[in-house]
Design a protein around this motif. Sequence first.
Motif, mmCIF file in Angstrom:
data_model
loop_
_atom_site.group_PDB
_atom_site.id
_atom_site.type_symbol
_atom_site.label_atom_id
_atom_site.label_comp_id
_atom_site.label_asym_id
_atom_site.label_seq_id
_atom_site.Cartn_x
_atom_site.Cartn_y
_atom_site.Cartn_z
ATOM 1 N N ILE A 1 45.619 39.298 48.650
ATOM 2 C CA ILE A 1 44.344 39.665 48.030
ATOM 3 C C ILE A 1 44.573 40.657 46.894
ATOM 4 O O ILE A 1 43.980 40.536 45.812
ATOM 5 N N GLY A 2 45.438 41.660 47.125
ATOM 6 C CA GLY A 2 45.709 42.666 46.105
ATOM 7 C C GLY A 2 46.311 42.084 44.841
ATOM 8 O O GLY A 2 45.770 42.281 43.731
ATOM 9 N N PRO A 3 47.429 41.349 44.938
ATOM 10 C CA PRO A 3 47.986 40.732 43.723
ATOM 11 C C PRO A 3 47.036 39.775 43.030
ATOM 12 O O PRO A 3 46.987 39.727 41.798
ATOM 13 N N LEU A 4 46.243 39.028 43.789
ATOM 14 C CA LEU A 4 45.283 38.122 43.164
ATOM 15 C C LEU A 4 44.209 38.900 42.408
ATOM 16 O O LEU A 4 43.779 38.494 41.318
ATOM 17 N N ALA A 5 43.786 40.035 42.978
ATOM 18 C CA ALA A 5 42.804 40.871 42.280
ATOM 19 C C ALA A 5 43.387 41.421 40.984
ATOM 20 O O ALA A 5 42.697 41.498 39.959
ATOM 21 N N LEU A 6 44.656 41.818 40.993
ATOM 22 C CA LEU A 6 45.298 42.309 39.773
ATOM 23 C C LEU A 6 45.412 41.212 38.724
ATOM 24 O O LEU A 6 45.243 41.468 37.524
ATOM 25 N N LEU A 7 45.691 39.990 39.157
ATOM 26 C CA LEU A 7 45.753 38.880 38.218
ATOM 27 C C LEU A 7 44.374 38.616 37.594
ATOM 28 O O LEU A 7 44.268 38.327 36.402
ATOM 29 N N CYS A 8 43.335 38.722 38.412
ATOM 30 C CA CYS A 8 41.980 38.542 37.868
ATOM 31 C C CYS A 8 41.662 39.623 36.848
ATOM 32 O O CYS A 8 41.058 39.352 35.794
ATOM 33 N N LEU A 9 42.056 40.869 37.139
ATOM 34 C CA LEU A 9 41.822 41.959 36.197
ATOM 35 C C LEU A 9 42.552 41.706 34.882
ATOM 36 O O LEU A 9 41.975 41.869 33.791
ATOM 37 N N ALA A 10 43.816 41.301 34.970
ATOM 38 C CA ALA A 10 44.565 41.006 33.750
ATOM 39 C C ALA A 10 43.938 39.850 32.989
ATOM 40 O O ALA A 10 43.889 39.856 31.760
ATOM 41 N N GLY A 11 43.434 38.855 33.711
ATOM 42 C CA GLY A 11 42.791 37.729 33.066
ATOM 43 C C GLY A 11 41.539 38.133 32.307
ATOM 44 O O GLY A 11 41.297 37.665 31.186
ATOM 45 N N VAL A 12 40.749 39.025 32.887
ATOM 46 C CA VAL A 12 39.539 39.492 32.212
ATOM 47 C C VAL A 12 39.898 40.224 30.925
ATOM 48 O O VAL A 12 39.274 40.035 29.877
ATOM 49 N N VAL A 13 40.921 41.070 30.982
ATOM 50 C CA VAL A 13 41.326 41.839 29.801
ATOM 51 C C VAL A 13 41.852 40.931 28.701
ATOM 52 O O VAL A 13 41.584 41.127 27.517
ATOM 53 N N VAL A 14 42.622 39.909 29.085
ATOM 54 C CA VAL A 14 43.245 39.034 28.095
ATOM 55 C C VAL A 14 42.244 38.047 27.506
ATOM 56 O O VAL A 14 42.245 37.783 26.300
ATOM 57 N N VAL A 15 41.369 37.490 28.349
ATOM 58 C CA VAL A 15 40.434 36.475 27.867
ATOM 59 C C VAL A 15 39.469 37.060 26.844
ATOM 60 O O VAL A 15 39.198 36.464 25.797
ATOM 61 N N PHE A 16 38.940 38.246 27.147
ATOM 62 C CA PHE A 16 38.042 38.884 26.200
ATOM 63 C C PHE A 16 38.841 39.575 25.100
ATOM 64 O O PHE A 16 40.013 39.898 25.263
#
Length: 290
Positions: free
Chosen positions: A222-237
């Motif tokens: 859950i933790g690594p997946l949450a970090l990947l989601c955070l990185a995805g939000v930063v990169v996509v926008f």
Amino acid sequence: MQGTVDGFTYGLVTPLVAYFMACLGGALGLRCTARSMLAGGSWRAGWLALGSVAIASGIWTMHFIAMMGFTVEESPVHYDRPTTFASLGVAVLMVGAGIFIVGYQGATGTALFTGGTVTGLGIASMHYLGMAGMRLNGKLAYNTLTVSASVVVAVVAAIAALWAAGQVRGFLWSVGASLVMGLAVSGMHYMGMAALSVHLHGPADGTPAGDSAASLLAPMMIGPLALLCLAGVVVVFDPQMAVGKPDRRPAEIRRPGVPAHPGPVHAGRRPAVRPVRERAYRRSRTPQSR
């Protein structure tokens, strides 16, 4: 007694999902690394840290998704919690060290070799430390030649991926590099699994120590997946919207390895064309002799 090892208990489901996670983490991490090349000050460190966490989380998640499909028919497989956590920590630290080397030294030959080697060794260390966390009624043994080949694959893949990130050629370039990196990392994982053999102690007298894969690995991801989601939000926008307006100095002087200012101009040195003009002027002022 030789144990029967099966790394594809669920068929192609776990390899494909694991490959996707490796590519996702690689794409986000390499994009963050590329962004850092155009940033300065604390923003560069922030982008590099986010990229390190994204790549390490993607690789770690890939590894243990693939391990969900690993079974030994004659014995249940459990995992030691501290060792499993340590494998994630090793991945973050060593991958981060390699990325920071390239991020601050630039995509030069020495920096790429050093940073890629550290990153590749971090990937391999994460894999084999995670394997050391397995608990079953037997002993693990590895083929030295196959293990060595898997480490070489990890190092070469890391060098190639960091070189691609240093080119700063856009998101599609990072995606292409991440597909290659995901393939190499997944190949390294299954190459390492192919090097493994299990020697059972005898008939299973009880349940081995540690936690089962379902009870330990699923919550831990859950933790690594949450970090990947955070990185995805930063990169996509747009990163300007995500982290603030960056300094707008020219990009070519912000990249590592390029001087921040042009070379000094000597005021007393005349351009090469001026003496030619002076000689022409003097000839025009000299009376023509007959």
